[in-house]
Design a protein around this motif. Sequence first.
Motif, PDB file in Angstrom:
ATOM      1  N   THR A 250       0.852  -1.184   0.000  1.00  8.18           N
ATOM      2  CA  THR A 250       0.000   0.000   0.000  1.00  8.18           C
ATOM      3  C   THR A 250       0.888   1.235   0.000  1.00  8.18           C
ATOM      4  O   THR A 250       2.036   1.181   0.441  1.00  8.18           O
ATOM      5  N   THR A 297      -9.570  -5.297  -0.574  1.00  5.36           N
ATOM      6  CA  THR A 297     -11.003  -5.626  -0.613  1.00  5.36           C
ATOM      7  C   THR A 297     -11.220  -6.978  -1.276  1.00  5.36           C
ATOM      8  O   THR A 297     -12.025  -7.794  -0.824  1.00  5.36           O
ATOM      9  N   THR A 371     -20.449  -0.198   0.058  1.00  6.72           N
ATOM     10  CA  THR A 371     -19.501   0.741  -0.548  1.00  6.72           C
ATOM     11  C   THR A 371     -18.218   0.763   0.283  1.00  6.72           C
ATOM     12  O   THR A 371     -18.238   0.539   1.480  1.00  6.72           O
ATOM     13  N   GLY A 373     -13.773   2.274   0.162  1.00  7.92           N
ATOM     14  CA  GLY A 373     -12.586   2.782  -0.519  1.00  7.92           C
ATOM     15  C   GLY A 373     -12.359   4.266  -0.364  1.00  7.92           C
ATOM     16  O   GLY A 373     -11.235   4.735  -0.458  1.00  7.92           O
ATOM     17  N   GLU A 374     -13.425   5.023  -0.151  1.00 12.06           N
ATOM     18  CA  GLU A 374     -13.292   6.470  -0.008  1.00 12.06           C
ATOM     19  C   GLU A 374     -14.621   6.979   0.534  1.00 12.06           C
ATOM     20  O   GLU A 374     -15.624   6.256   0.500  1.00 12.06           O
ATOM     21  N   PRO A 375     -14.640   8.207   1.011  1.00 13.54           N
ATOM     22  CA  PRO A 375     -15.918   8.727   1.509  1.00 13.54           C
ATOM     23  C   PRO A 375     -16.939   8.776   0.372  1.00 13.54           C
ATOM     24  O   PRO A 375     -16.602   9.120  -0.757  1.00 13.54           O
ATOM     25  N   ASP A 397     -21.838   1.252   4.387  1.00 14.36           N
ATOM     26  CA  ASP A 397     -20.678   2.080   4.036  1.00 14.36           C
ATOM     27  C   ASP A 397     -19.553   1.604   4.945  1.00 14.36           C
ATOM     28  O   ASP A 397     -19.502   1.931   6.122  1.00 14.36           O
ATOM     29  N   THR A 398     -18.650   0.793   4.377  1.00 11.51           N
ATOM     30  CA  THR A 398     -17.660   0.098   5.204  1.00 11.51           C
ATOM     31  C   THR A 398     -16.335   0.833   5.182  1.00 11.51           C
ATOM     32  O   THR A 398     -15.699   0.936   4.134  1.00 11.51           O
ATOM     33  N   TRP A 399     -15.914   1.305   6.328  1.00  7.06           N
ATOM     34  CA  TRP A 399     -14.598   1.958   6.398  1.00  7.06           C
ATOM     35  C   TRP A 399     -13.559   0.970   6.909  1.00  7.06           C
ATOM     36  O   TRP A 399     -13.759   0.329   7.940  1.00  7.06           O
ATOM     37  N   THR A 402      -6.092  -1.357   3.990  1.00  2.31           N
ATOM     38  CA  THR A 402      -5.206  -2.503   3.741  1.00  2.31           C
ATOM     39  C   THR A 402      -4.627  -2.996   5.069  1.00  2.31           C
ATOM     40  O   THR A 402      -4.534  -4.191   5.328  1.00  2.31           O
ATOM     41  N   GLU A 403      -4.247  -2.045   5.896  1.00  2.00           N
ATOM     42  CA  GLU A 403      -3.592  -2.370   7.161  1.00  2.00           C
ATOM     43  C   GLU A 403      -4.522  -3.068   8.149  1.00  2.00           C
ATOM     44  O   GLU A 403      -4.081  -3.816   9.008  1.00  2.00           O
ATOM     45  N   ASP A 487      -6.545   8.801   8.956  1.00  4.31           N
ATOM     46  CA  ASP A 487      -7.805   9.433   8.543  1.00  4.31           C
ATOM     47  C   ASP A 487      -8.327  10.373   9.631  1.00  4.31           C
ATOM     48  O   ASP A 487      -8.063  10.177  10.815  1.00  4.31           O
ATOM     49  N   ILE A 508      -6.571   9.711  -2.327  1.00  5.79           N
ATOM     50  CA  ILE A 508      -7.364   8.594  -2.835  1.00  5.79           C
ATOM     51  C   ILE A 508      -8.051   9.011  -4.133  1.00  5.79           C
ATOM     52  O   ILE A 508      -8.889   9.895  -4.140  1.00  5.79           O
TER      53      ILE A 508
HETATM   54  O1  PRX Z   1      -9.033   7.055   3.781  1.00  9.20           O
HETATM   55  C1  PRX Z   1      -9.684   5.830   4.006  1.00  9.20           C
HETATM   56  C2  PRX Z   1     -10.293   5.343   2.715  1.00  9.20           C
HETATM   57  O2  PRX Z   1      -9.369   4.457   2.127  1.00  9.20           O
HETATM   58  C3  PRX Z   1      -8.204   4.352   2.959  1.00  9.20           C
HETATM   59  C4  PRX Z   1      -7.651   2.959   2.893  1.00  9.20           C
HETATM   60  O3  PRX Z   1      -7.287   2.648   1.591  1.00  9.20           O
HETATM   61  P1  PRX Z   1      -6.812   1.189   1.226  1.00  9.20           P
HETATM   62  O4  PRX Z   1      -5.776   0.732   2.189  1.00  9.20           O
HETATM   63  O5  PRX Z   1      -6.475   1.188  -0.214  1.00  9.20           O
HETATM   64  O6  PRX Z   1      -8.075   0.280   1.458  1.00  9.20           O
HETATM   65  C5  PRX Z   1      -9.232   0.535   0.745  1.00  9.20           C
HETATM   66  C6  PRX Z   1     -10.206  -0.596   0.928  1.00  9.20           C
HETATM   67  C7  PRX Z   1     -10.452  -1.052   2.300  1.00  9.20           C
HETATM   68  C8  PRX Z   1      -8.687   4.734   4.325  1.00  9.20           C
HETATM   69  O7  PRX Z   1      -7.630   5.152   5.157  1.00  9.20           O
HETATM   70  N1  PRX Z   1     -11.562   4.631   2.936  1.00  9.20           N
HETATM   71  C9  PRX Z   1     -11.768   3.308   2.850  1.00  9.20           C
HETATM   72  N2  PRX Z   1     -13.070   3.032   3.053  1.00  9.20           N
HETATM   73  C10 PRX Z   1     -13.708   4.192   3.289  1.00  9.20           C
HETATM   74  C11 PRX Z   1     -12.726   5.222   3.220  1.00  9.20           C
HETATM   75  N3  PRX Z   1     -13.048   6.510   3.450  1.00  9.20           N
HETATM   76  C12 PRX Z   1     -14.331   6.801   3.744  1.00  9.20           C
HETATM   77  N4  PRX Z   1     -15.312   5.880   3.807  1.00  9.20           N
HETATM   78  C13 PRX Z   1     -15.057   4.575   3.583  1.00  9.20           C
HETATM   79  N5  PRX Z   1     -16.042   3.680   3.640  1.00  9.20           N
END
Ligand code: PRX
Length: 635
Positions: A250, A297, A371, A373-375, A397-399, A402-403, A487, A508
């Motif tokens: 990442t 993902t 959903t 990956g991003e807001p 909406d799943t936050w 990678t970590e 974040d 992102i």
């Molecule tokens: O900023 C957050 C955003 O994606 C970042 C993580 O990216 P990555 O490691 O590539 O993983 C993406 C897939 C799990 C986070 O630090 N992010 C991920 N999901 C969300 C999000 N921001 C807002 N809402 C989300 N649901």
Amino acid sequence: MSNYHIKHLEEYYQVYRKSVRNPEVFWEEIAEEHFMWRKKWDNVLSWDFTKPEVKWFEGAQLNITENCIDRHLYTRGDKTAIIFEPNDPKESAEHITYKQLHDRVCRFANVLKEKGIKKGDRVCIYLPMIPELAISVLACARIGAIHSVVFAGFSASALATRIKDSECKMVITSDGSFRGSKTIDLKGIVDEALDECDTVQNVLVANRIDSKIKMKEGRDYWLEPLLDVASTDCEPEIMNAEDPLFILYTSGSTGKPKGMVHTTAGYMVYTAYTFKNVFQYREKDVYWCTADIGWITGHSYIVYGPLCNGATTIMFEGVPSYPDFGRFWEIVEKHKVNQFYTAPTAIRALAKEGVDHLEKHDLSSLKVLGTVGEPINEEAWHWYDDNVGKKKAPIVDTWWQTETGGIMITPIAFATPTKPTYATLPFIGIQPALMDENGKEIKGNQVDGRLCIKFPWPSMARTIWGNHQRYKDTYFAAFENKYFTGDGALRDEVGYYRITGRVDDVIIVSGHNLGTAPIEDAINEHPAVAESAIVGFPHDIKGNALYGYVTLKETGESRNHDNLRKEINQLITEQVGPIAKLDKIQFTAGLPKTRSGKIMRRILRKIACKDTSNLGDTSTLLNPEIVKGIMDEVL
Ligand code: PRX
């Protein structure tokens, strides 16, 4: 089956409380009831965020593929495990049952062994979204090899960096890939990358596009003939709970990509448990996550989480726009998809096309929408809810990251009332904290701050491959005794979380995490460039797009700026990949810097967003006059 299907909000709160009051008892129960172990653990959890060191289920032995495949053979042997939907809708979809998956994974695992791959060896997988990708991931896990999947959109140079960093012994690829109307020469990219990598002994090549490619004698082998003669039996390697399962790279805010290391038992328990609960997956459901397995993902919620639950999971090779923007909905109708999980950038791109495509298809099978990956912006959320889910399918909406290995803050479908743009509540066992800039936790509701996690969860990455110090510095140094996510977030009056975005230099773009450093390095390689800085700015579809400020060397010659822009983007495509191309490039006389020489990205970001009314204090800059020059050009 205790706590495995949380059905309403009260039950969520009950289970959540149990999981944080006594995490060890909680996770032990889940692990005990729902998984297959060769040997049980001696200790559920030991942890120390100062080292940092986290161990779950120490002493346990298992193989994750027995959990994903073998244990289903008696009860679900003829159930479809994977539906492969090819790029071209005219090509038939392939249904792979659990029995067939078992045989194909074992054959592949035997080929790996025959080519000298052993437990602990790193295998790089650079494949398009074809069945061999999931199968090779599982084959590595079967024999204890550590897979490192590299998204097949990365360039040769990005691939080489990743292969070298983890000293991979093998690369698995295909002759090429189909993407919409294009074909991509993947093997050519691998060949170029391998010019720089001396650890790779063999390359296994799947035939996807029937192209005549060069095969290097003694190094490269077509997969099919090897698989044809391999046995369908392969005893799983017995792994310790904390043995590495995979590395996934990442972007960081600085330096080269970070190889996040995920281990076996905790990752398995958490991804399986989140999958079943968040999406409320039921036995006969068909689940589709549109991500690529090259990202986390795909690892957690196309392969490991679904298969561990004996689910039917779709792998889609193509893109949402091919042959037209109705493709996603055609697939939903064709396979009667029940859970659909995608990214805000895809939703925005589809929304732009209107609802005509949707109306041509029967989407009544959809029960849950996801959903990641991003807001997600409010407009996209409502479009998804109104037109895709017809207001009947909850949006999760799943936050997560990678970590984190698995979903961290999310609604649980049907249990958590949703709220547009909010990831809502921490998942079971997750203890978030919002921190202020002085390192103090901000308690109470209606507050915002930097998002940290206070307590370990089973699927957290354990280290960065080859650089534990960087792991400590990146995630555990900013706030004492806490994992820092990078974040920002706010917590509303009922305790719901909304992720506001990165607070570091990661940007992102279309859901892809891009660090500024490798892109700037690529730009700076152009002989005319003195230095550069990139920032994100809002984009209707991509969420963020990249804005580059570039200072040219003073040579006295006049330069054609349009040509330079093309050359710079070409360099970025070669070194990082086309996803990192810049939307805007501004040539500037200099870059605003602090007295210690650090580029003030905060100011550049504001200018790129045309938000110049309040640039903050510029008096501490080494060269405040530069800011005015840059602004005059933009506005
Ligand atoms: O900023 C957050 C955003 O994606 C970042 C993580 O990216 P990555 O490691 O590539 O993983 C993406 C897939 C799990 C986070 O630090 N992010 C991920 N999901 C969300 C999000 N921001 C807002 N809402 C989300 N649901």
